[in-house]
Design an enzyme around this catalytic site. Structure first.
Site, short mmCIF file in Angstrom:
data_model
loop_
_atom_site.label_atom_id
_atom_site.label_comp_id
_atom_site.label_asym_id
_atom_site.label_seq_id
_atom_site.Cartn_x
_atom_site.Cartn_y
_atom_site.Cartn_z
N ASP A 225 -2.65 2.48 -6.18
CA ASP A 225 -1.67 2.55 -5.10
C ASP A 225 -1.63 1.33 -4.19
O ASP A 225 -0.95 1.36 -3.16
CB ASP A 225 -1.89 3.81 -4.26
CG ASP A 225 -3.28 3.86 -3.64
OD1 ASP A 225 -4.13 3.03 -4.01
OD2 ASP A 225 -3.51 4.74 -2.79
N GLU A 226 -2.31 0.26 -4.54
CA GLU A 226 -2.20 -0.93 -3.69
C GLU A 226 -2.44 -2.20 -4.50
O GLU A 226 -3.11 -2.19 -5.53
CB GLU A 226 -3.16 -0.87 -2.50
CG GLU A 226 -4.61 -0.83 -2.84
CD GLU A 226 -5.50 -0.87 -1.60
OE1 GLU A 226 -5.19 -1.63 -0.66
OE2 GLU A 226 -6.51 -0.15 -1.58
N ASP B 76 0.86 -1.19 0.00
CA ASP B 76 0.00 0.00 0.00
C ASP B 76 0.90 1.24 0.00
O ASP B 76 1.65 1.46 0.94
CB ASP B 76 -0.89 -0.01 1.24
CG ASP B 76 -2.02 1.00 1.17
OD1 ASP B 76 -2.11 1.71 0.15
OD2 ASP B 76 -2.79 1.09 2.14
#
EC number: 2.7.7.7
Length: 354
Positions: free
Chosen positions: A102-103, A8
């Protein structure tokens, strides 16, 4: 036993802006627009200390943090950085499931480097992300997706946390259910009313009880309370729809309250559309009544929905005809389907629906 990593990125959009503009470093930053209808797309950790968070109306964020600096989003840049990060993941395993820009989940049980320790892989990846993008990432390592996700939240920002098979059940039992992935505010509030505040409380309820009160989510809650999650990491997952829904704390009977409840859902879906460069032609409204029966209403247009305002207009066309409502509304949801990608040349403002 699988070896799962959840990566993350830390305050991703805001961190990219601080990376590219040294004057923003160490200052409270919000990605978005300060206008009355603006919404925070991301907040730096300096801003989060004041209670600013994503999806918050800009006026509320500014009130919480008068020194907050707003910067316009650059989703083309965020997507480019995300591709850099995905390329790093691909050097370790083909089993990568992106959840957003983003993850992502990585299954490294078998990996290209022949490394036995998932923690070693996670640290290597974090180091490479820092070296190649000048950004930080947090990582969670465990034996299933649920626990890996929970682990990545434990040492943010820029940290690593491991939950072993030996400690998994105890970790879950001690954790407040409001922090569980998959338990939203309304569900957490309902659990509290039922006397469920920790993983241990959740584990003490049998499957029949959880199914009675939480429907299809009941089995999921039953198993995660025991540290069990059999979901596999799914690479190249093809998204067929984008949706958001929320359960009201009290049944809704009037149109104005329903409109107010629908606004943040529209914003959430549109935020994903902008971040991912995806648009949809079909919009579906889901209404769950107080007696748990539900209806859906859909509208398909010729060209992809181009703005949050257009999405709001279609939502109004779908919502208004159900009033006066025959019974109380328990839940509202909105979904976009018939998805397609768009180029980076047109990026409309992230904004609250009128």
């Amino acid at each position: 036993m699988r070896k799962i990593i959840h990566i993350d990125m830390d305050a991703f959009y805001a961190s990219v802006e601080q990376r590219d503009n040294p004057e923003l470093r160490g200052k409270p930053v919000a990605v978005g627009y300060p206008e009355a209808r603006g919404v925070v797309a991301a907040a730096s950790y300096e801003a989060r200390k004041f209670g600013v968070h994503s999806a918050m109306p800009s006026v509320t964020a500014k009130r919480k943090c008068p020194e907050l600096i707003f910067v316009p989003h650059r989703f083309d840049v965020y997507r480019a950085v995300s591709r850099q990060i995905q390329a790093i993941f691909a050097e370790y395993t083909p089993l990568v499931e992106p959840l957003s820009l983003d993850e992502a989940y990585l299954d490294v049980t078998e990996n290209f480097r022949g490394l036995k320790l998932a923690t070693e892989i996670a640290e290597e990846i974090r180091g490479r992300i820092r070296a190649e993008t000048h950004l930080t990432a947090s990582a969670g390592v465990s034996y299933n997706k649920f626990l890996a996700k929970m682990a990545s939240d434990q040492r943010k920002p820029d940290g690593l946390f491991v939950i072993t098979p030996k400690h998994g059940p105890d970790f879950v039992q001690a954790l407040p259910v409001k922090k569980f992935h998959g338990v939203g505010p309304a569900t957490a509030e309902k659990m509290k009313r039922l006397g469920i505040e920790t993983g241990a409380d959740l584990k003490s309820r049998d499957l029949a009880f959880l199914q009675q009160h939480f429907g299809k989510s009941g089995p999921y809650f039953y198993w995660i309370a025991r540290g069990i999650d059999e979901r596999k990491v799914k690479p190249d997952r093809i998204r067929k729809s984008i949706g958001a829904e929320d359960t009201f704390r009290e049944d809704v009977h009037d149109l104005e309250t329903a409109r107010a409840g629908l606004k943040p859902l529209i914003d959430k879906v549109w935020h994903y559309c902008e971040a991912s460069g995806i648009r949809g032609k079909t919009m579906t409204l889901k209404v769950k009544w107080a007696d748990f029966t539900q209806i859906t209403r859909s509208k398909t247009i010729v060209a992809p929905i181009a703005s949050v305002a257009e999405m709001s207009e279609i939502a109004e066309l779908l919502l208004s005809p159900i009033f006066p409502a025959p019974k109380g509304i328990r839940l509202l949801g909105v979904t976009l389907s018939s998805l397609d990608t768009v180029d980076d040349r047109s990026e409309p403002q992230l904004a609250l629906a009128l």
